[in-house]
Design a protein around this motif. Structure first.
Motif, short mmCIF file in Angstrom:
data_model
loop_
_atom_site.label_atom_id
_atom_site.label_comp_id
_atom_site.label_asym_id
_atom_site.label_seq_id
_atom_site.Cartn_x
_atom_site.Cartn_y
_atom_site.Cartn_z
N HIS A 63 18.09 -18.51 -7.29
CA HIS A 63 17.17 -17.87 -6.34
C HIS A 63 15.75 -17.98 -6.88
N TYR A 64 14.83 -18.41 -6.01
CA TYR A 64 13.42 -18.51 -6.41
C TYR A 64 12.73 -17.20 -6.07
N LEU A 65 12.29 -16.52 -7.10
CA LEU A 65 11.62 -15.23 -6.93
C LEU A 65 10.30 -15.40 -6.20
N PRO A 103 28.19 -1.76 -10.52
CA PRO A 103 27.24 -1.78 -9.41
C PRO A 103 26.20 -0.66 -9.54
N PRO A 104 25.03 -0.85 -8.98
CA PRO A 104 24.60 -2.05 -8.23
C PRO A 104 24.32 -3.22 -9.17
N PHE A 105 24.68 -4.42 -8.71
CA PHE A 105 24.44 -5.62 -9.51
C PHE A 105 22.98 -6.05 -9.28
N GLU A 106 22.10 -5.51 -10.07
CA GLU A 106 20.68 -5.79 -9.87
C GLU A 106 19.90 -5.61 -11.16
N VAL A 107 18.74 -6.24 -11.19
CA VAL A 107 17.80 -6.12 -12.31
C VAL A 107 16.42 -5.88 -11.73
N THR A 108 15.74 -4.87 -12.26
CA THR A 108 14.38 -4.56 -11.84
C THR A 108 13.42 -4.85 -12.97
N GLU A 109 12.37 -5.58 -12.68
CA GLU A 109 11.37 -5.94 -13.69
C GLU A 109 9.99 -5.97 -13.04
N SER A 110 9.01 -6.29 -13.84
CA SER A 110 7.65 -6.50 -13.33
C SER A 110 7.15 -7.84 -13.84
N GLY A 111 6.15 -8.39 -13.19
CA GLY A 111 5.62 -9.67 -13.61
C GLY A 111 4.44 -10.09 -12.76
N TRP A 112 3.99 -11.33 -12.97
CA TRP A 112 2.84 -11.84 -12.22
C TRP A 112 3.13 -13.21 -11.58
N GLY A 113 4.20 -13.88 -12.01
CA GLY A 113 4.46 -15.23 -11.51
C GLY A 113 5.82 -15.37 -10.85
N GLU A 114 5.94 -16.43 -10.06
CA GLU A 114 7.19 -16.74 -9.39
C GLU A 114 7.98 -17.77 -10.20
N PHE A 115 9.31 -17.64 -10.19
CA PHE A 115 10.13 -18.57 -10.96
C PHE A 115 11.56 -18.52 -10.44
N TYR A 128 37.62 -15.87 2.19
CA TYR A 128 36.22 -15.83 1.79
C TYR A 128 35.65 -14.43 1.93
N ARG A 129 34.62 -14.17 1.15
CA ARG A 129 33.93 -12.89 1.21
C ARG A 129 32.42 -13.13 1.28
N PRO A 130 31.75 -12.51 2.25
CA PRO A 130 30.30 -12.69 2.37
C PRO A 130 29.53 -11.87 1.34
N ILE A 131 28.44 -12.42 0.86
CA ILE A 131 27.56 -11.71 -0.06
C ILE A 131 26.11 -11.95 0.36
N ILE A 132 25.24 -11.09 -0.11
CA ILE A 132 23.80 -11.24 0.07
C ILE A 132 23.18 -11.24 -1.31
N TYR A 133 22.31 -12.22 -1.59
CA TYR A 133 21.61 -12.20 -2.87
C TYR A 133 20.14 -12.57 -2.66
N GLY A 134 19.30 -12.03 -3.51
CA GLY A 134 17.87 -12.30 -3.36
C GLY A 134 17.03 -11.23 -4.01
N SER A 135 15.79 -11.11 -3.55
CA SER A 135 14.85 -10.23 -4.23
C SER A 135 13.92 -9.51 -3.27
N ILE A 136 13.38 -8.41 -3.75
CA ILE A 136 12.31 -7.69 -3.07
C ILE A 136 11.22 -7.46 -4.11
N ALA A 137 9.99 -7.80 -3.75
CA ALA A 137 8.86 -7.66 -4.68
C ALA A 137 7.76 -6.83 -4.02
N THR A 138 7.22 -5.89 -4.78
CA THR A 138 6.18 -5.01 -4.26
C THR A 138 4.94 -5.10 -5.13
#
Length: 224
Positions: free
Chosen positions: A114-116, A81-93, A14-24
């Protein structure tokens, strides 16, 4: 030569991973000119290794599926890498995250969800208001493990020669060092969560007592 079809019996790696989001939150006075007027936050969704460890030797690419009604190109495939997407918005989904493995693994893609989160939810009203006022980033990350059950000979060789291998003979044991470390992190989080709940209960009880006092005073006033 290692085979891409023949599997190593009785072994799980097995290999550990971290996934999720940061919102500013976006400062209205410094809002980028190309950002839609109704967007209030900038956020990044990502998949990475623990402590930014390399995961490219077992993950070939990552596909993020965003909200179809909001983004013109909702399916984003990141192949380097990095495996990421940066966007902007107003709602959670909810964001779908599909992990694709290298052909040597002969494994099907794995889908995560993942729930943003854009807004802070933990803490009392004063703490939450302070977080909003200071425009603090909202972090929401999860720990998970990609498990290769009886990997192909080719993938077995890759996994055991790159990264930090954790190979129990037949399934993982509870005494495995990485597991103990992870369990302690989770225990600390649970302890903090319990403390927060207890504080919220204490506040709620105090408010209830105050409401009951006000009701008694109102009844007494009406009886005069």
């Amino acid at each position: 030569m290692p085979s891409n079809t023949k599997r190593v019996k009785g072994v799980s790696i097995y290999r550990p991973i971290i996934y999720g989001s940061i919102a500013t939150p976006v400062n209205p006075e410094k809002k980028p000119a190309n950002m839609p007027v109704d967007h209030t936050h900038q956020w990044t969704i990502s998949v990475k290794g623990v402590n930014d460890a390399d995961i490219t030797y077992f993950i070939k690419k990552v596909q993020f599926k965003l909200h179809a009604d909001t983004y013109a190109n909702p399916t984003r495939t990141i192949e380097t890498p990095p495996f990421e997407v940066t966007e902007s918005g107003w709602g959670e989904f909810e964001i779908g995250i599909k992990l694709f493995f290298h052909p040597e693994s002969n494994e099907k893609p794995v889908t995560l969800f993942h729930y943003l989160k854009l807004h802070p939810y933990n803490g009392d009203e004063a703490e939450l208001e302070l977080a909003r006022t200071q425009r603090r980033p909202v972090l929401s990350y999860l720990y998970d493990e990609v498990v290769f059950n009886e990997p192909t000979e080719s993938m077995y060789e890759i996994l055991t020669t790159k990264g930090t291998a954790r190979i129990p003979a037949r399934g993982r044991t509870n005494t495995e060092p990485f597991v103990e470390e992870t369990e302690q992190i989770e225990l600390d989080r649970l302890s903090q969560g319990l403390k927060t709940v207890q504080e919220q209960i204490k506040i709620a009880k105090a408010r209830l007592v105050e409401k009951e006092r006000q009701v008694v005073e109102m009844k007494q006033a009406l009886e005069k």
